[in-house]
Design a protein around this motif. Structure first.
Motif, PDB file in Angstrom:
ATOM      1  N   MET A 174       0.819  -1.218   0.000  1.00 46.06           N
ATOM      2  CA  MET A 174       0.000   0.000   0.000  1.00 46.06           C
ATOM      3  C   MET A 174       0.848   1.262   0.000  1.00 46.06           C
ATOM      4  SD  MET A 174      -3.119  -0.819  -0.247  1.00 46.06           S
ATOM      5  CE  MET A 174      -3.796   0.784   0.120  1.00 46.06           C
ATOM      6  N   ASN A 213       1.110   3.429  -3.136  1.00 41.68           N
ATOM      7  CA  ASN A 213      -0.048   4.132  -3.691  1.00 41.68           C
ATOM      8  C   ASN A 213       0.336   5.506  -4.246  1.00 41.68           C
ATOM      9  OD1 ASN A 213      -2.860   4.569  -4.225  1.00 41.68           O
ATOM     10  ND2 ASN A 213      -2.989   5.823  -2.388  1.00 41.68           N
ATOM     11  N   ARG A 271      -3.034   3.572  -8.275  1.00 42.54           N
ATOM     12  CA  ARG A 271      -3.932   3.390  -7.125  1.00 42.54           C
ATOM     13  C   ARG A 271      -3.776   2.004  -6.553  1.00 42.54           C
ATOM     14  NH1 ARG A 271     -10.510   3.728  -6.897  1.00 42.54           N
ATOM     15  NH2 ARG A 271     -10.674   3.835  -4.636  1.00 42.54           N
ATOM     16  N   LEU A 272      -3.544   1.954  -5.259  1.00 40.63           N
ATOM     17  CA  LEU A 272      -3.545   0.680  -4.544  1.00 40.63           C
ATOM     18  C   LEU A 272      -4.675   0.706  -3.519  1.00 40.63           C
ATOM     19  CD1 LEU A 272      -0.545   0.678  -5.756  1.00 40.63           C
ATOM     20  CD2 LEU A 272      -0.116  -0.996  -3.944  1.00 40.63           C
ATOM     21  N   GLN A 273      -5.392  -0.413  -3.438  1.00 42.86           N
ATOM     22  CA  GLN A 273      -6.553  -0.463  -2.542  1.00 42.86           C
ATOM     23  C   GLN A 273      -6.516  -1.742  -1.727  1.00 42.86           C
ATOM     24  OE1 GLN A 273     -10.287   0.229  -4.992  1.00 42.86           O
ATOM     25  NE2 GLN A 273      -8.774  -0.035  -6.615  1.00 42.86           N
ATOM     26  N   ILE A 331      -5.456  -4.499  -4.380  1.00 48.36           N
ATOM     27  CA  ILE A 331      -5.619  -4.256  -5.820  1.00 48.36           C
ATOM     28  C   ILE A 331      -4.586  -3.212  -6.235  1.00 48.36           C
ATOM     29  CG2 ILE A 331      -7.125  -3.372  -7.628  1.00 48.36           C
ATOM     30  CD1 ILE A 331      -9.507  -4.308  -6.014  1.00 48.36           C
ATOM     31  N   ASN A 366     -10.875   6.243   1.597  1.00 51.98           N
ATOM     32  CA  ASN A 366      -9.422   6.375   1.482  1.00 51.98           C
ATOM     33  C   ASN A 366      -8.902   5.248   0.595  1.00 51.98           C
ATOM     34  OD1 ASN A 366      -9.447   8.624   3.228  1.00 51.98           O
ATOM     35  ND2 ASN A 366      -9.554   7.255   4.993  1.00 51.98           N
ATOM     36  N   THR A 367      -8.094   4.339   1.171  1.00 50.13           N
ATOM     37  CA  THR A 367      -7.510   3.271   0.348  1.00 50.13           C
ATOM     38  C   THR A 367      -8.218   1.941   0.567  1.00 50.13           C
ATOM     39  OG1 THR A 367      -5.868   2.938   2.069  1.00 50.13           O
ATOM     40  CG2 THR A 367      -5.229   4.317   0.206  1.00 50.13           C
ATOM     41  N   ASN A 368      -9.334   1.934   1.255  1.00 49.03           N
ATOM     42  CA  ASN A 368     -10.084   0.698   1.468  1.00 49.03           C
ATOM     43  C   ASN A 368     -11.272   0.615   0.524  1.00 49.03           C
ATOM     44  OD1 ASN A 368      -8.431  -0.140   3.523  1.00 49.03           O
ATOM     45  ND2 ASN A 368      -9.723   0.643   5.166  1.00 49.03           N
ATOM     46  N   THR A 369     -11.417  -0.548  -0.091  1.00 50.64           N
ATOM     47  CA  THR A 369     -12.544  -0.793  -0.986  1.00 50.64           C
ATOM     48  C   THR A 369     -13.275  -2.029  -0.488  1.00 50.64           C
ATOM     49  OG1 THR A 369     -11.466   0.184  -2.902  1.00 50.64           O
ATOM     50  CG2 THR A 369     -13.190  -1.427  -3.342  1.00 50.64           C
TER      51      THR A 369
END
Lengths: 201, 267
Positions: A113, A116, A152-154, A166, B129-132
């Motif tokens: 992460m 990102n 983008r990192l998720q 991701i 934010n960065t959580n999906t």
């Protein structure tokens, strides 16, 4: 005997805890309307990537894991494995592009992460690029210009449990391969990195 | 909405015109009252695809996976009502109006025709934010109840054996009474997220209007008890946002009408 029962019980518990999301491991190829040979750029974790190797499309396939992240010998490698379509009936050669970096050593896939919204200038001496053809011939690319952009990192959470990270972004570069100038352009990727394709050894 | 107003005004004006002709006509006119009921399956599309993840369920002989959202999208309308009908011009043309209760059901689920596909799809629940966050869902169903006013014009045609053929055009204006969204999760423990999914799907607009045509056969007499079997073709939604989940386009259906003569006759 008690030791074996304990090992079996532990293995069973571990298997129950590791919830497999088989559907998320599959590749979902949606053609880019502007470049139909390549997948669209997306951020859904569709496990696809694509780029033009010179003019031939180099894309993920259904037999190779699209991207592996390998951390070993104080190096982290992002290995994009797929096929380069040369227009022949057989569909082309197996090809992989490896981006190797030395100043980033994640111990778990969640630590990815930190990449990102970061761009790696491939001319940086800390980064190396390798091209492997048919799983045997490995050539070092002398980078002339180019970048690898982690747009983008998720953290992907399914039914309240984290499953994978991701990783979506772009790449392109110009390099000398066996003293021949080669252009890799319009590269894009949208992949899921989890315990299945993250290696630390 | 302009199209709706135009069609509604056309039918109302036609009714007034017919009524004016009727007032000048000395012939005995037949009045009927009756009950009706029917069901219309409607072809529909997803209102918003952006919250559903694509999947790799389609597979061709060569093993090549093509992306697809193999979803099963369904919508149907069922209704019952009462109406009053007035025949004019030698009992060949009639106008009618009434009150109708309708139940509209839209659903989105996974098409499980292909044996190698999963029975759930991934819905994008939240991004912070960065959580999906995804939820694994088997089916989302939205049920809405309406009260409406149908206005129709019917043209009686030739007789066929014991029945009489007719053609119909009508418009229906509906007002929503209630809506409920139900979610079937792949994991039953996720039931607490149902209200969140309902918020994502949205609610239908409080009003909608439908234009429909019909062709049917009436058995019996205008002066006595009669039964009509009718095919509703087409049934076209004139307004958008009929359902928060799916967007019904057009369809058809079947209707049963039972009528009795009204005691008072127009002279």
């Amino acid at each position: 005997m008690k030791k074996y029962i304990l090992l079996l019980a532990t293995a069973s518990l571990m298997m129950m805890g590791c919830k497999k999301e088989t559907e998320l491991k599959k590749s979902v190829f949606i053609s880019d309307p502007e470049s139909p040979d390549l997948p669209i750029y997306s951020e859904w974790g569709y496990n696809t990537f694509g780029a033009y190797y010179e003019r031939a499309p180099f894309v993920s396939n259904n037999s190779d894991i699209p991207v592996k992240v390998i951390v070993t010998n104080n190096l982290t490698s992002f290995v994009f494995a797929g096929s380069k379509d040369d227009g022949s009936y057989s569909g082309g050669d197996k090809l992989s592009i490896t981006f190797q970096i030395s100043n980033f050593l994640p111990q778990e896939y969640q630590q990815l992460m930190t990449l990102n919204d970061s761009t790696l200038d491939l001319k940086n001496p800390a980064y190396k690029v390798f091209i492997t053809t048919n799983n045997s011939v490995k050539d070092t690319a002398t980078i002339l210009s180019g970048s690898l952009y982690f747009k983008r990192l998720q953290n992907l959470i399914v039914d309240t449990k984290q499953i994978e990270v991701i990783m979506s972004g772009y790449f392109e570069f110009k390099a000398l391969i066996k003293n021949n100038p080669v252009s890799i352009s319009e590269g894009r990727f949208d992949v899921g990195i989890g315990s299945d394709n993250f290696y630390v050894y | 909405m302009n199209k709706t107003v135009f069609i509604f005004l056309t039918i109302v004006c036609s009714g007034f015109l017919i009524g004016k002709i009727h007032a000048q006509d000395k012939e005995t006119k037949q009045k009927l009252i009756g009950i009706e009921g029917g069901i219309d399956p409607i072809y529909s599309e997803l209102t918003n695809e952006n919250y559903i993840r694509g999947d790799a369920s389609m597979r061709y002989y060569g093993g090549y996976n093509e992306s697809a959202k193999t979803l099963s999208i369904l919508f149907h309308k069922s209704y019952v009502g009462v109406k009053s009908e007035l025949f004019l011009i030698s009992n060949k043309l009639s106008i009618s109006g009434g009150l109708r209760y309708s139940r509209m059901v839209g659903s989105v689920g996974k098409d499980t025709y292909w044996s190698f596909t999963s029975d759930y799809f991934y819905l994008l629940y939240r991004q912070e934010n960065t959580n999906t966050e995804f939820l694994k869902i088997k089916e989302i169903t939205q049920i809405s109840h309406y009260i409406g006013i149908p206005l129709e014009i019917r043209l009686m045609s030739r007789k066929y054996y014991a029945g009489q053929l007719y053609f119909k055009a009508g418009v229906e204006l509906n007002c929503k009474l209630a809506t409920k969204t139900e979610v079937s999760f792949s994991n039953d423990d996720m039931k607490s997220f149902e209200s969140g999914v309902s918020d994502i799907v949205g609610k239908p607009h409080p009003f909608n209007s439908i234009f429909y045509g019909g062709i049917g056969i009436m058995y019996g007499k205008l002066t006595g008890f009669n039964v009509s079997f009718e095919a509703t073709v087409p049934s076209i939604f004139l307004t958008k946002e009929i359902s928060g989940l799916v967007n019904p386009i057009s369809g058809g259906g079947i209707k049963l009408i039972i009528q009795f003569p009204n005691k008072s006759k127009q002279q």
